[in-house]
Write an enzyme that holds these catalytic residues in place. Structure first.
Site, PDB file in Angstrom:
ATOM      1  N   GLU A  28      50.160  53.905  35.214  1.00 48.65           N
ATOM      2  CA  GLU A  28      49.561  52.709  34.969  1.00 48.65           C
ATOM      3  C   GLU A  28      49.032  52.536  33.297  1.00 48.65           C
ATOM      4  OE1 GLU A  28      46.969  50.885  38.235  1.00 48.65           O
ATOM      5  OE2 GLU A  28      46.925  53.194  38.699  1.00 48.65           O
ATOM      6  N   SER A 156      47.832  50.113  41.320  1.00 50.78           N
ATOM      7  CA  SER A 156      48.726  48.942  41.008  1.00 50.78           C
ATOM      8  C   SER A 156      49.801  48.714  42.167  1.00 50.78           C
ATOM      9  CB  SER A 156      49.166  49.162  39.702  1.00 50.78           C
ATOM     10  OG  SER A 156      48.232  48.941  38.664  1.00 50.78           O
ATOM     11  N   TYR A 222      50.562  41.626  37.507  1.00 50.87           N
ATOM     12  CA  TYR A 222      50.863  41.665  36.098  1.00 50.87           C
ATOM     13  C   TYR A 222      51.733  40.913  35.462  1.00 50.87           C
ATOM     14  CZ  TYR A 222      47.932  45.921  37.326  1.00 50.87           C
ATOM     15  OH  TYR A 222      46.896  46.552  37.704  1.00 50.87           O
ATOM     16  N   ARG A 261      36.198  47.292  42.685  1.00 50.04           N
ATOM     17  CA  ARG A 261      36.753  46.476  43.569  1.00 50.04           C
ATOM     18  C   ARG A 261      37.206  47.040  45.080  1.00 50.04           C
ATOM     19  NH1 ARG A 261      41.562  45.050  41.130  1.00 50.04           N
ATOM     20  NH2 ARG A 261      42.694  45.599  42.984  1.00 50.04           N
ATOM     21  N   ASP A 263      39.480  45.952  48.268  1.00 44.66           N
ATOM     22  CA  ASP A 263      40.681  45.041  48.659  1.00 44.66           C
ATOM     23  C   ASP A 263      40.681  44.898  50.376  1.00 44.66           C
ATOM     24  OD1 ASP A 263      41.256  44.640  46.156  1.00 44.66           O
ATOM     25  OD2 ASP A 263      42.800  46.194  45.848  1.00 44.66           O
ATOM     26  N   GLU A 276      41.825  49.380  50.460  1.00 41.70           N
ATOM     27  CA  GLU A 276      41.456  50.554  49.266  1.00 41.70           C
ATOM     28  C   GLU A 276      40.333  50.011  48.283  1.00 41.70           C
ATOM     29  OE1 GLU A 276      44.185  50.204  45.863  1.00 41.70           O
ATOM     30  OE2 GLU A 276      45.643  49.881  47.523  1.00 41.70           O
ATOM     31  N   ASN A 278      38.938  50.481  44.299  1.00 45.31           N
ATOM     32  CA  ASN A 278      39.354  50.561  42.803  1.00 45.31           C
ATOM     33  C   ASN A 278      38.025  50.859  42.199  1.00 45.31           C
ATOM     34  OD1 ASN A 278      42.370  49.790  43.030  1.00 45.31           O
ATOM     35  ND2 ASN A 278      41.322  48.257  44.235  1.00 45.31           N
ATOM     36  N   GLY A 282      41.561  46.655  36.743  1.00 44.53           N
ATOM     37  CA  GLY A 282      42.166  46.130  35.712  1.00 44.53           C
ATOM     38  C   GLY A 282      41.346  45.037  34.973  1.00 44.53           C
TER      39      GLY A 282
END
Length: 322
Positions: A28, A156, A222, A261, A263, A276, A278, A282
């Site tokens: 990443e 990602s 992205y 974060r 998800d 998951e 994070n 990002g």
């Protein structure tokens, strides 16, 4: 859980000399460089003495000897989001943003995250560990089709494949194995995808994600211009509050703090399924945490300021000079 972000700073000089860590050596890297550049610009706009460091392995010594008072971690993936750089900073007493070693290590490992959530009674889709082709039939029998195959330690959505047919399971496993030796298959949840951004012990407005692709993969995250982000997410206030509460519980169950974060998917019956967490999401122009913060009235410069505030209370504040 009392969050370190309760410390409020009004004078940018109080942060001292700040290293913004970006780049790194994970898959990443390119995304991290974009995140770090945005963070650096935001902090400088608020008068913070911030300095960008492309933290390759050769640059770790520069970080330690550079006279930095604290670090803003904008590294994604291995080496930056898995507890490794957090451990280095702990050893040298440099305060940093986000979760600590344990929270980062657990959240980076999707399989251990799921096992911990299961133990805590939090809903996460059923899964089967895929050590090799001998596990394929059991995965199909247990999970059904479609399913999603994932590398355990990657971010990602790299290395992930939606599998619709039995004959596609082997190439999906090979794709995941190119990123990590540990691989698992997860039951496909039919429903909308949401993300819950956490800032200072609170959940920002939920975002519902919509993409014409099979799932919210790297391209959708992205590169694509046809990904749609819905905020408000379209839930009733009661449902959003319930999902936010569970998301914060899932975040804190992993030992995560500061910002991050979670998800999740919500099936046709309205049940949430956590996918998951994070710990260094990002911070690009396509990223979700800045989007959720903006919906809460927090612009980007203020967001990075608040994240940096979370470094207070962690480690030594003493400067390590060269």
């Amino acid at each position: 859980m009392t969050d370190r972000a309760a410390v409020r700073i009004t004078d940018p000089a109080a942060f001292g000399r700040v290293a913004v860590l970006m780049g790194g050596w994970s898959a990443e890297r390119e995304v991290s460089l974009k995140s770090g550049a945005a963070v650096l610009t935001g902090l400088k706009a608020r008068g913070v003495d911030a300095h960008g460091i492309d933290l390759t392995r050769n640059e770790v010594a520069r970080l330690i000897s550079g006279g930095f008072d604290r670090a803003f971690i904008a590294l994604h993936g291995r080496g930056g989001e898995d507890g490794v750089i957090q451990g280095v900073l702990e050893v040298f007493g440099i305060p940093y943003t986000g979760s600590g070693v344990l929270g980062c290590a657990l959240a980076m490992d999707k399989l251990r995250t799921k096992r911990l959530w299961e133990g805590a009674g939090l809903p996460t889709p059923p899964y089967v560990v895929l050590q090799g082709p001998r596990d394929f039939a059991r995965a199909i029998d247990t999970l059904g089709l479609p399913m999603i195959v994932k590398p355990v330690n990657e971010g990602s959505s790299l290395g992930m494949t939606k599998v619709k047919r039995a004959e596609d399971l082997s190439p999906a496993w090979e794709t995941a194995r190119a990123f990590d030796p540990e691989i698992f298959a997860e039951r496909w949840i039919h429903g909308a995808e949401y993300t819950a951004s956490v800032l200072g012990g609170r959940v920002l407005p939920l975002i519902r994600l919509e993409t014409p692709r099979e799932f919210y993969d790297y391209t959708a995250k992205y590169l694509a211009d046809d990904t749609r982000y819905h905020c408000p997410a379209g839930l009733s206030p009661e449902d959003e509050a319930a999902v936010a509460h569970l998301a914060l519980t899932a975040f804190e169950a992993l030992g995560c703090t500061g910002w991050g974060r979670v998800d999740l998917l919500r099936d046709g019956e309205g049940r949430p399924w956590f996918i998951e967490a994070n710990t260094v999401p990002g911070m690009t122009d396509h990223s979700l945490v800045p989007m959720a913060a903006r919906a809460a009235g927090v612009e980007f410069d203020e967001l990075v300021w608040r994240i940096l505030e979370g470094s207070f209370g962690r480690g030594s504040a003493a400067r390590i000079d060269s």
